[in-house]
Design an enzyme around this catalytic site. Sequence first.
Site, PDB file in Angstrom:
ATOM      1  N   GLU A 172       0.841  -1.203   0.000  1.00 19.01           N
ATOM      2  CA  GLU A 172       0.000   0.000   0.000  1.00 19.01           C
ATOM      3  C   GLU A 172       0.877   1.254   0.000  1.00 19.01           C
ATOM      4  O   GLU A 172       0.559   2.260   0.633  1.00 19.01           O
ATOM      5  CB  GLU A 172      -1.003  -0.026   1.159  1.00 19.01           C
ATOM      6  CG  GLU A 172      -2.010  -1.171   0.978  1.00 19.01           C
ATOM      7  CD  GLU A 172      -3.179  -1.131   1.917  1.00 19.01           C
ATOM      8  OE1 GLU A 172      -3.604  -0.021   2.277  1.00 19.01           O
ATOM      9  OE2 GLU A 172      -3.667  -2.211   2.267  1.00 19.01           O
TER      10      GLU A 172
HETATM   11  C1  LIG Z   1       3.109  -9.587   0.203  1.00 19.11           C
HETATM   12  C2  LIG Z   1       2.604  -8.533  -0.710  1.00 19.11           C
HETATM   13  C3  LIG Z   1       1.256  -8.292  -0.821  1.00 19.11           C
HETATM   14  C4  LIG Z   1       0.755  -7.328  -1.694  1.00 19.11           C
HETATM   15  N1  LIG Z   1      -0.600  -7.164  -1.824  1.00 19.11           N
HETATM   16  C5  LIG Z   1      -1.068  -6.329  -2.800  1.00 19.11           C
HETATM   17  C6  LIG Z   1      -2.466  -6.261  -3.083  1.00 19.11           C
HETATM   18  O1  LIG Z   1      -3.293  -6.925  -2.420  1.00 19.11           O
HETATM   19  N2  LIG Z   1      -2.888  -5.479  -4.088  1.00 19.11           N
HETATM   20  C7  LIG Z   1      -2.019  -4.738  -4.830  1.00 19.11           C
HETATM   21  O2  LIG Z   1      -2.465  -4.055  -5.739  1.00 19.11           O
HETATM   22  N3  LIG Z   1      -0.687  -4.756  -4.572  1.00 19.11           N
HETATM   23  C8  LIG Z   1      -0.196  -5.553  -3.579  1.00 19.11           C
HETATM   24  N4  LIG Z   1       1.165  -5.597  -3.332  1.00 19.11           N
HETATM   25  C9  LIG Z   1       2.062  -4.773  -4.112  1.00 19.11           C
HETATM   26  C10 LIG Z   1       2.699  -3.628  -3.316  1.00 19.11           C
HETATM   27  O3  LIG Z   1       1.769  -2.634  -3.042  1.00 19.11           O
HETATM   28  C11 LIG Z   1       3.912  -3.138  -4.108  1.00 19.11           C
HETATM   29  O4  LIG Z   1       4.889  -4.133  -4.026  1.00 19.11           O
HETATM   30  C12 LIG Z   1       4.430  -1.822  -3.599  1.00 19.11           C
HETATM   31  O5  LIG Z   1       3.550  -0.789  -3.873  1.00 19.11           O
HETATM   32  C13 LIG Z   1       5.808  -1.473  -4.151  1.00 19.11           C
HETATM   33  O6  LIG Z   1       5.859  -1.659  -5.533  1.00 19.11           O
HETATM   34  P1  LIG Z   1       7.077  -2.468  -6.190  1.00 19.11           P
HETATM   35  O7  LIG Z   1       7.190  -3.727  -5.441  1.00 19.11           O
HETATM   36  O8  LIG Z   1       6.878  -2.537  -7.627  1.00 19.11           O
HETATM   37  O9  LIG Z   1       8.345  -1.592  -5.844  1.00 19.11           O
HETATM   38  P2  LIG Z   1       8.963  -0.420  -6.724  1.00 19.11           P
HETATM   39  O10 LIG Z   1       7.917   0.554  -7.050  1.00 19.11           O
HETATM   40  O11 LIG Z   1       9.752  -1.019  -7.824  1.00 19.11           O
HETATM   41  O12 LIG Z   1       9.953   0.227  -5.681  1.00 19.11           O
HETATM   42  C14 LIG Z   1      11.322  -0.200  -5.473  1.00 19.11           C
HETATM   43  C15 LIG Z   1      11.987   0.771  -4.541  1.00 19.11           C
HETATM   44  O13 LIG Z   1      12.028   2.089  -5.145  1.00 19.11           O
HETATM   45  C16 LIG Z   1      11.467   3.026  -4.296  1.00 19.11           C
HETATM   46  N5  LIG Z   1      10.755   4.047  -5.077  1.00 19.11           N
HETATM   47  C17 LIG Z   1       9.912   3.851  -6.133  1.00 19.11           C
HETATM   48  N6  LIG Z   1       9.440   5.020  -6.572  1.00 19.11           N
HETATM   49  C18 LIG Z   1       9.992   5.982  -5.803  1.00 19.11           C
HETATM   50  C19 LIG Z   1       9.890   7.381  -5.741  1.00 19.11           C
HETATM   51  N7  LIG Z   1       9.105   8.055  -6.611  1.00 19.11           N
HETATM   52  N8  LIG Z   1      10.574   8.044  -4.819  1.00 19.11           N
HETATM   53  C20 LIG Z   1      11.365   7.381  -3.944  1.00 19.11           C
HETATM   54  N9  LIG Z   1      11.496   6.034  -3.924  1.00 19.11           N
HETATM   55  C21 LIG Z   1      10.827   5.364  -4.846  1.00 19.11           C
HETATM   56  C22 LIG Z   1      10.522   2.245  -3.412  1.00 19.11           C
HETATM   57  O14 LIG Z   1      10.284   2.906  -2.188  1.00 19.11           O
HETATM   58  C23 LIG Z   1      11.293   0.964  -3.220  1.00 19.11           C
HETATM   59  O15 LIG Z   1      12.218   1.112  -2.185  1.00 19.11           O
HETATM   60  C24 LIG Z   1       1.655  -6.543  -2.438  1.00 19.11           C
HETATM   61  C25 LIG Z   1       3.021  -6.752  -2.287  1.00 19.11           C
HETATM   62  C26 LIG Z   1       3.512  -7.733  -1.462  1.00 19.11           C
HETATM   63  C27 LIG Z   1       4.985  -7.963  -1.358  1.00 19.11           C
END
Ligand SMILES: Cc1cc2nc3c(=O)[nH]c(=O)nc-3n(C[C@H](O)[C@H](O)[C@H](O)COP(=O)(O)OP(=O)(O)OC[C@H]3O[C@@H](n4cnc5c(N)ncnc54)[C@H](O)[C@@H]3O)c2cc1C
Lengths: 262, 393
Positions: B370
């Site tokens: 989230e």
């Molecule tokens: C167990 C689990 C359950 C989940 N459940 C759901 C669900 O029910 N529904 C759903 O839709 N999603 C779900 N998610 C997805 C979750 O919300 C995302 O993993 C999360 O939003 C981060 O996205 P990403 O993993 O692609 O990371 P990325 O966006 O690739 O981020 C990688 C890193 O870059 C940083 N970063 C990215 N953009 C910026 C910025 N603009 N400024 C500074 N730092 C930045 C992030 O903070 C992070 O440290 C789930 C994830 C997990 C692991």
Amino acid sequence: MNIIVCIKQVPNTTDVKIDPETGRLKREGVESIVNPFDEYAIEEAVRFKEKYPGSTVTAISMGPPQAESALRQAISVGVDKGVLVCDRVLGGADTLATSYALSQAIKTLGAFDIIFCGKQATDGDTAQVGPAIAEALNIPHVAYVRKVESSDGKTIKVERLMEDGYDVIETNFPLLLTVVKEINTPRLPSLKGKMAAKKAQILTLTAADMKCDESRCGLKGSPTQVMKIFTPPQRQGGQKFTGGPEELAKTIVGKFKEIGII
Amino acid sequence: MEYFLTEEEQMMIETARAIAIEKMKPVREHYDEKEEFPWEIVKEFAQGDLCGVYIPEEYGGFGKGIMGLVLVVEELCKVDGAIALSLAATALGTLPILIAGNEAQKKKYLPDIASGKKLAAFGLTEAGAGSDATGMATTAIKDGDYYILNGTKCFITNGGDAETYTIFAKTNPQRGARGISCFILEKGMKGFDFGKKEKKMGIRASSTRELIFNECKVHKDQLLGKEGHGLMIAQATLDNSRPGVAAQALGIAAGALDEAVEYARKRVQFGQPIASFQSIQHMLADMATEVEAARALLYATARMIDANLNKPPREQKRTSKESAMAKLFCSETAMKVTTNAVQIFGGYGYSREYPVEKMMRDAKITTLYEGTSQIQKNEIALNLIKESAAKDK
Ligand SMILES: Cc1cc2nc3c(=O)[nH]c(=O)nc-3n(C[C@H](O)[C@H](O)[C@H](O)COP(=O)(O)OP(=O)(O)OC[C@H]3O[C@@H](n4cnc5c(N)ncnc54)[C@H](O)[C@@H]3O)c2cc1C
Ligand SMILES: Cc1cc2nc3c(=O)[nH]c(=O)nc-3n(C[C@H](O)[C@H](O)[C@H](O)COP(=O)(O)OP(=O)(O)OC[C@H]3O[C@@H](n4cnc5c(N)ncnc54)[C@H](O)[C@@H]3O)c2cc1C
């Protein structure tokens, strides 16, 4: 179906002490709970209600005004109504007078189909009240029920727990069952149940309301007298003999003669 | 701390506590180890009326808003932060319906969710669209009375186990952020399948799966709100749901703190309980203070959200900043507190024989989903700048 469950408020036995001077239970500071066996009776009553839609479960408890909390607890797990049988005249009742009062309460409430009781109360421990209510109402009862095999609302088939197995018993409605803990797993209170418990009006019945014969109530109506209550002494460890087979046989026979067994 | 909770709020806490201690505690290691979905406990949540605490009474809920959700999730997570997620993620999947659903949609879906008969899930994230949801590739192209969905969502909590799904897809890929719409999908629809189940560090009792849409035909009645309003619905949902993640984090932290205090009193080294060492005492003091500060911030936020939702729409204000603060602070606190709890347990803290290593693993997710902590900070800062700029005018 009109379903009744009899529940008793008891002290939480995990921390009950008997006063050695007076032989009475030390009730001060001890939390009151619903007799644990009665929780299974409540659960079975509620399951019956769920099986026969349109049914009501009424919980009855005889006791002091604070027994009302036991009734509210019953409502929080699905009981519909609570009835408190409470009157000074009923104080000091033994199992006979208790079951008389409870049977009068049940008659006062009107027609019923089935009554559930716990196997026994954890304080009095006699296991007499359930069967005695059935006798007072002149209906069949089965004690120590561990399972309701089938029921069609007219006849019922149950399993009665015995020391060496179980009996399968079939009998007719209306009837009374006392239940053992093997029968079910009581549910935890639900939010809606707790709300209902908070709002519920508890009906209080006095001896007069139930048209009780006062000579059969309370201390007056109780032929049982408690002479003494005590904690039996701990069983001692026994005596241990060592030696060869021959020697041991001699010692043991000698000991038996000494205490007059042979 | 005294938070002057109402009698009904106390009731929710007590109901949740009884289930947590009597039903969840004995099985929490089992579900962590086996990574199975905790259906037996979901039934307990349903029986206890916990599934609908935040859903209005007219749809079969208990009508206690985000505060109700927060209190229940916190209490459950003190014992296990993973099993409780079945309920918390259902709230996340349900909020779009509460926020943007029409009366027919609410009547159709909310009662079964409130009673615990069905679970829900929220499908926003994709492989190429995490922090930046606008990068999503899933499309929903209009075809008469239907939309045809194609694409893959990943990391979806309750995926495969839920019956009701709120799914975000691009109805107009050219319009970017304004081209996203939200739909209600049901498990079993033709063209809607589940992909791989994630193997995770923590919250292993929770299922996380891919959702795959292949020419999935969705009737236009399943559209939530207006076409193109999807991203707004997602943002409004997160404003309301982030306190739920914060509550999960807070519960885990509070549970770890209790374990740590108890252990510190009992563990003897150098001839005395380790609780007599000042460095341990100071760690415990910091942990307790952080937990209480997190709770105060979260409860205030939840109350603010509920009060806001009870106002007429024109007077409502967005609560993005406060929600983000609560989520950021609670989740970072959970990480600190659980790490320190492991420290206080020493080597035993690292062993699966004791509960704190699992708490630390479970806590980590709260700084990620989230919106990561970085994304929460972006949200908070953006609001600060906007508020300041508004004063200039
Ligand atoms: C167990 C689990 C359950 C989940 N459940 C759901 C669900 O029910 N529904 C759903 O839709 N999603 C779900 N998610 C997805 C979750 O919300 C995302 O993993 C999360 O939003 C981060 O996205 P990403 O993993 O692609 O990371 P990325 O966006 O690739 O981020 C990688 C890193 O870059 C940083 N970063 C990215 N953009 C910026 C910025 N603009 N400024 C500074 N730092 C930045 C992030 O903070 C992070 O440290 C789930 C994830 C997990 C692991
Ligand atoms: C310390 C102590 C002092 C006592 N002193 C006296 C005394 O001075 N004189 C005397 O005659 N007797 C005395 N009694 C006995 C007392 O009257 C019995 O406890 C009572 O009659 C119920 O019997 P029981 O506890 O054995 O219940 P049981 O027969 O073991 O209970 C079986 C079931 O009957 C039902 N039931 C029992 N009691 C009630 C109730 N009150 N309301 C609703 N349902 C009920 C419940 O379903 C219960 O599970 C004393 C008992 C104790 C523990």
